[in-house]
Scaffold this motif. Structure first.
Motif, PDB file in Angstrom:
ATOM      1  N   ASN A   1      -0.465  -2.132   4.388  1.00 16.07           N
ATOM      2  CA  ASN A   1      -1.384  -2.557   5.442  1.00 16.07           C
ATOM      3  C   ASN A   1      -0.648  -3.621   6.257  1.00 16.07           C
ATOM      4  O   ASN A   1      -0.480  -4.751   5.811  1.00 16.07           O
ATOM      5  CB  ASN A   1      -2.667  -3.111   4.827  1.00 16.07           C
ATOM      6  CG  ASN A   1      -3.697  -3.498   5.865  1.00 16.07           C
ATOM      7  OD1 ASN A   1      -3.363  -3.828   6.986  1.00 16.07           O
ATOM      8  ND2 ASN A   1      -4.953  -3.464   5.471  1.00 16.07           N
ATOM      9  N   GLU A   2      -0.204  -3.237   7.443  1.00 20.55           N
ATOM     10  CA  GLU A   2       0.619  -4.128   8.269  1.00 20.55           C
ATOM     11  C   GLU A   2      -0.144  -5.381   8.680  1.00 20.55           C
ATOM     12  O   GLU A   2       0.447  -6.453   8.806  1.00 20.55           O
ATOM     13  CB  GLU A   2       1.131  -3.391   9.517  1.00 20.55           C
ATOM     14  CG  GLU A   2       2.111  -2.285   9.215  1.00 20.55           C
ATOM     15  CD  GLU A   2       3.440  -2.770   8.657  1.00 20.55           C
ATOM     16  OE1 GLU A   2       3.770  -3.956   8.820  1.00 20.55           O
ATOM     17  OE2 GLU A   2       4.144  -1.962   8.041  1.00 20.55           O
ATOM     18  N   ASN A   3      -1.456  -5.275   8.896  1.00 21.80           N
ATOM     19  CA  ASN A   3      -2.245  -6.447   9.288  1.00 21.80           C
ATOM     20  C   ASN A   3      -2.258  -7.475   8.157  1.00 21.80           C
ATOM     21  O   ASN A   3      -2.082  -8.667   8.389  1.00 21.80           O
ATOM     22  CB  ASN A   3      -3.671  -6.034   9.644  1.00 21.80           C
ATOM     23  CG  ASN A   3      -3.725  -5.137  10.865  1.00 21.80           C
ATOM     24  OD1 ASN A   3      -2.742  -4.517  11.239  1.00 21.80           O
ATOM     25  ND2 ASN A   3      -4.875  -5.053  11.488  1.00 21.80           N
ATOM     26  N   VAL A   4      -2.470  -7.010   6.921  1.00 18.75           N
ATOM     27  CA  VAL A   4      -2.464  -7.914   5.762  1.00 18.75           C
ATOM     28  C   VAL A   4      -1.064  -8.482   5.563  1.00 18.75           C
ATOM     29  O   VAL A   4      -0.886  -9.670   5.297  1.00 18.75           O
ATOM     30  CB  VAL A   4      -2.952  -7.178   4.493  1.00 18.75           C
ATOM     31  CG1 VAL A   4      -2.736  -8.022   3.246  1.00 18.75           C
ATOM     32  CG2 VAL A   4      -4.415  -6.785   4.630  1.00 18.75           C
ATOM     33  N   ARG A   5      -0.045  -7.624   5.711  1.00 25.03           N
ATOM     34  CA  ARG A   5       1.347  -8.059   5.540  1.00 25.03           C
ATOM     35  C   ARG A   5       1.684  -9.182   6.530  1.00 25.03           C
ATOM     36  O   ARG A   5       2.263 -10.199   6.159  1.00 25.03           O
ATOM     37  CB  ARG A   5       2.279  -6.861   5.742  1.00 25.03           C
ATOM     38  CG  ARG A   5       3.735  -7.172   5.530  1.00 25.03           C
ATOM     39  CD  ARG A   5       4.557  -5.894   5.764  1.00 25.03           C
ATOM     40  NE  ARG A   5       5.917  -6.063   5.383  1.00 25.03           N
ATOM     41  CZ  ARG A   5       6.381  -6.044   4.138  1.00 25.03           C
ATOM     42  NH1 ARG A   5       5.562  -5.851   3.145  1.00 25.03           N
ATOM     43  NH2 ARG A   5       7.653  -6.216   3.885  1.00 25.03           N
ATOM     44  N   THR A   6       1.308  -9.005   7.778  1.00 24.60           N
ATOM     45  CA  THR A   6       1.582 -10.009   8.808  1.00 24.60           C
ATOM     46  C   THR A   6       0.858 -11.315   8.496  1.00 24.60           C
ATOM     47  O   THR A   6       1.438 -12.401   8.598  1.00 24.60           O
ATOM     48  CB  THR A   6       1.154  -9.483  10.188  1.00 24.60           C
ATOM     49  OG1 THR A   6       1.873  -8.278  10.457  1.00 24.60           O
ATOM     50  CG2 THR A   6       1.418 -10.488  11.284  1.00 24.60           C
ATOM     51  N   SER A   7      -0.388 -11.216   8.075  1.00 22.14           N
ATOM     52  CA  SER A   7      -1.181 -12.396   7.756  1.00 22.14           C
ATOM     53  C   SER A   7      -0.578 -13.153   6.568  1.00 22.14           C
ATOM     54  O   SER A   7      -0.398 -14.377   6.627  1.00 22.14           O
ATOM     55  CB  SER A   7      -2.617 -11.982   7.446  1.00 22.14           C
ATOM     56  OG  SER A   7      -3.356 -13.067   6.974  1.00 22.14           O
ATOM     57  N   GLN A   8      -0.251 -12.441   5.486  1.00 20.53           N
ATOM     58  CA  GLN A   8       0.317 -13.089   4.306  1.00 20.53           C
ATOM     59  C   GLN A   8       1.685 -13.696   4.613  1.00 20.53           C
ATOM     60  O   GLN A   8       2.020 -14.774   4.111  1.00 20.53           O
ATOM     61  CB  GLN A   8       0.420 -12.097   3.152  1.00 20.53           C
ATOM     62  CG  GLN A   8      -0.925 -11.715   2.582  1.00 20.53           C
ATOM     63  CD  GLN A   8      -0.811 -10.658   1.494  1.00 20.53           C
ATOM     64  OE1 GLN A   8       0.106  -9.839   1.487  1.00 20.53           O
ATOM     65  NE2 GLN A   8      -1.746 -10.671   0.567  1.00 20.53           N
ATOM     66  N   THR A   9       2.477 -13.011   5.443  1.00 22.35           N
ATOM     67  CA  THR A   9       3.798 -13.527   5.816  1.00 22.35           C
ATOM     68  C   THR A   9       3.659 -14.819   6.607  1.00 22.35           C
ATOM     69  O   THR A   9       4.374 -15.795   6.346  1.00 22.35           O
ATOM     70  CB  THR A   9       4.570 -12.471   6.635  1.00 22.35           C
ATOM     71  OG1 THR A   9       4.759 -11.314   5.838  1.00 22.35           O
ATOM     72  CG2 THR A   9       5.914 -12.998   7.084  1.00 22.35           C
TER      73      THR A   9
ATOM     74  N   PRO B   1       6.240  -7.571  -1.496  1.00 23.42           N
ATOM     75  CA  PRO B   1       4.981  -6.911  -1.877  1.00 23.42           C
ATOM     76  C   PRO B   1       3.809  -7.161  -0.931  1.00 23.42           C
ATOM     77  O   PRO B   1       2.755  -6.554  -1.107  1.00 23.42           O
ATOM     78  CB  PRO B   1       4.685  -7.510  -3.261  1.00 23.42           C
ATOM     79  CG  PRO B   1       5.313  -8.849  -3.235  1.00 23.42           C
ATOM     80  CD  PRO B   1       6.537  -8.703  -2.370  1.00 23.42           C
ATOM     81  N   PHE B   2       3.976  -8.033   0.072  1.00 21.28           N
ATOM     82  CA  PHE B   2       2.848  -8.383   0.934  1.00 21.28           C
ATOM     83  C   PHE B   2       2.258  -7.137   1.594  1.00 21.28           C
ATOM     84  O   PHE B   2       2.955  -6.355   2.226  1.00 21.28           O
ATOM     85  CB  PHE B   2       3.272  -9.363   2.028  1.00 21.28           C
ATOM     86  CG  PHE B   2       3.510 -10.760   1.540  1.00 21.28           C
ATOM     87  CD1 PHE B   2       3.258 -11.120   0.236  1.00 21.28           C
ATOM     88  CD2 PHE B   2       3.982 -11.722   2.391  1.00 21.28           C
ATOM     89  CE1 PHE B   2       3.481 -12.409  -0.215  1.00 21.28           C
ATOM     90  CE2 PHE B   2       4.207 -13.018   1.966  1.00 21.28           C
ATOM     91  CZ  PHE B   2       3.946 -13.366   0.663  1.00 21.28           C
ATOM     92  N   GLY B   3       0.960  -6.965   1.465  1.00 17.53           N
ATOM     93  CA  GLY B   3       0.247  -5.876   2.123  1.00 17.53           C
ATOM     94  C   GLY B   3       0.404  -4.532   1.456  1.00 17.53           C
ATOM     95  O   GLY B   3      -0.131  -3.541   1.934  1.00 17.53           O
ATOM     96  N   ASN B   4       1.144  -4.456   0.339  1.00 20.17           N
ATOM     97  CA  ASN B   4       1.399  -3.174  -0.320  1.00 20.17           C
ATOM     98  C   ASN B   4       0.381  -2.901  -1.415  1.00 20.17           C
ATOM     99  O   ASN B   4       0.033  -3.789  -2.185  1.00 20.17           O
ATOM    100  CB  ASN B   4       2.794  -3.139  -0.941  1.00 20.17           C
ATOM    101  CG  ASN B   4       3.878  -3.196   0.100  1.00 20.17           C
ATOM    102  OD1 ASN B   4       3.663  -2.890   1.254  1.00 20.17           O
ATOM    103  ND2 ASN B   4       5.061  -3.599  -0.315  1.00 20.17           N
TER     104      ASN B   4
END
Length: 184
Positions: A37-45, A109-112
């Motif tokens: 989930n790219e949105n979650v990945r971007t947020s967590q990053t 692992p972010f967003g995965n």
């Protein structure tokens, strides 16, 4: 590996990428899907990088010595110390910089989400089902909260049952409406 090379799709306002494989299980096979989930990945990053910036700024105000890591841990940065390179500066204070290899490792692992399934749905449809299921689970938790905050005393048992039934039907109808809206 690089998610940007994989095809992506938009589901429920979020951008998803998917990597799929099959693996033997018993006498058959199961699908193993890694969904990003790219949105979650971007947020967590952005949260991680922001915390690293804060830690670098905090470390620059600490005099160099054996307690630098303890002081940073005390300030709430103990979980990201492995991402920081600490050394003594010329002025006697701490020099701090991010360790790029560790930051990259932390972000992998972010967003995965790893999904093991026997479903034959296409990745796009499977993501839609999971998002709807997540929304329904949120509705169910909301329903439980409403029941916990309900009035403690109602005049009759039938009134209590009726209130419970109406709340439950509201939750089910709202979830069904969300499903229909997503389909259209």
């Amino acid at each position: 590996s690089d998610w940007r090379a994989l095809p992506s799709m938009v589901v429920g306002g979020s951008v998803f990428s998917c990597r799929e494989s099959e693996t033997p299980l018993g006498e058959g096979h199961v699908r193993v899907m890694t969904i990003c989930n790219e949105n979650v990945r971007t947020s967590q990053t952005s949260i991680l990088l922001g915390r690293i910036q804060e830690a670098v700024a905090a470390a620059s105000g600490i005099r160099w010595g054996g307690s630098v890591q303890d002081r940073l841990s005390g300030l709430g940065y103990g979980d990201i110390l492995d991402c920081l390179e600490l050394s003594r500066g010329n002025n006697g204070f701490t020099l701090c910089s991010p360790r790029e290899d560790m930051v990259e490792e932390r972000m992998k692992p972010f967003g995965n989400v790893l999904l093991v399934t026997t479903s034959d749905l296409q990745p796009f449809d499977l993501c839609s089902v999971l998002i709807r299921q997540g929304r329904f689970e949120w509705e169910l938790s909301e329903f439980r909260r409403n029941q916990l905050n309900a009035p403690e005393h109602l005049p009759t048992e039938r009134t209590t049952e009726a209130m419970f039934f109406l709340d439950f039907m509201r939750m089910v109808l709202k979830a069904q409406l969300n499903i229909e809206l997503n389909r259209s």
